[in-house]
Design a protein around this motif. Structure first.
Motif, PDB file in Angstrom:
ATOM      1  N   GLY A 100       0.805  -1.220   0.000  1.00  0.00           N
ATOM      2  CA  GLY A 100       0.000   0.000   0.000  1.00  0.00           C
ATOM      3  C   GLY A 100       0.833   1.263   0.000  1.00  0.00           C
ATOM      4  O   GLY A 100       0.387   2.313  -0.480  1.00  0.00           O
ATOM      5  N   VAL A 116      -5.450   1.445  -4.676  1.00  0.00           N
ATOM      6  CA  VAL A 116      -4.463   0.708  -3.884  1.00  0.00           C
ATOM      7  C   VAL A 116      -5.114  -0.502  -3.220  1.00  0.00           C
ATOM      8  O   VAL A 116      -4.559  -1.605  -3.225  1.00  0.00           O
ATOM      9  CB  VAL A 116      -3.806   1.629  -2.834  1.00  0.00           C
ATOM     10  N   ALA A 150      -3.130  -3.013   2.901  1.00  0.00           N
ATOM     11  CA  ALA A 150      -2.766  -2.172   1.755  1.00  0.00           C
ATOM     12  C   ALA A 150      -3.303  -0.758   1.942  1.00  0.00           C
ATOM     13  O   ALA A 150      -2.616   0.222   1.650  1.00  0.00           O
ATOM     14  CB  ALA A 150      -3.291  -2.786   0.460  1.00  0.00           C
ATOM     15  N   TYR A 154      -1.207   2.759   2.299  1.00  0.00           N
ATOM     16  CA  TYR A 154      -1.528   3.953   1.497  1.00  0.00           C
ATOM     17  C   TYR A 154      -1.681   5.176   2.398  1.00  0.00           C
ATOM     18  O   TYR A 154      -1.167   6.256   2.087  1.00  0.00           O
ATOM     19  CB  TYR A 154      -2.807   3.717   0.697  1.00  0.00           C
TER      20      TYR A 154
END
Length: 200
Positions: A100, A116, A150, A154
């Protein structure tokens, strides 16, 4: 020594298809600004993909026929959190956080939480599917927690970007679906090329 050979062989199974794809992209797209930066971080991502595959463990085409049945219903868990939330849940989140973080760092056009998470879902889904071939449990919890990991990765990138705006400014995109292709190639490379009998 044997374990090192196995790991190196596994890495090559993931890396070589991705390297061939890179060569094709460079031939197609030619030289561009920040190419060295891009390729460095792409290959860091490929290394991460290999490590995640190695930790999770997936079967290979060479496993077919090694067991009485290919797909075993008792090893497929589709009811979320049926066994509660434990350390494995947390580890599944942590394992996908680098993905991520790396995707938006490397590819500017993927600086979107939904994209993502989609890549995290794809990578985790492929791992879970190919675990059917080697007596590993395919678990909906892993899929959900990997995807959440993930997203957390991000959010870490977004936070770092706010503190250091220059992070990822050299990112480029050589093909529209470039990160997705790397994910698929890494899984297929391991599945099709890794023959454990060669090093047994």
């Amino acid at each position: 020594m044997g374990i090192l050979i196995e790991r190196f062989y596994g890495f090559l199974c993931v890396f070589i298809p991705c390297l061939i794809y890179q060569g094709w992209l460079l031939k197609k797209e030619g030289r561009t600004a920040h190419l060295g930066y891009h390729l460095f971080w792409v290959n860091v991502c490929v290394l991460y993909l290999y490590l995640a595959i190695d930790v999770a463990g997936i079967g290979s085409v060479w496993d077919i026929g090694s067991f009485k049945t290919i797909i075993r219903g008792d090893e497929i868990h589709l009811l979320p959190f049926s066994e509660g939330i434990g350390l494995t849940t947390v580890l599944n989140i942590i394992m996908f956080m680098p993905l991520g973080f790396l995707v938006p760092l490397i590819w500017r056009s993927y600086r979107n939480g939904i994209k993502v998470m989609g890549i995290g879902l794809l990578f985790s889904g492929l791992i879970e599917f190919f675990q059917l071939f080697n007596y590993r449990t395919t678990d909906i919890d892993d899929l959900l927690m990997n995807t959440l990991g993930a997203l957390f990765g991000y959010l870490m990138f977004v936070g770092l970007k706010k503190i250091f705006p220059q992070v990822g400014e050299k990112s480029i995109l050589l093909a529209k679906y470039e990160p997705i292709v790397y994910v698929v190639l890494s899984i297929l490379g391991e599945f099709l090329l890794f023959n454990w009998r060669l090093i047994a």
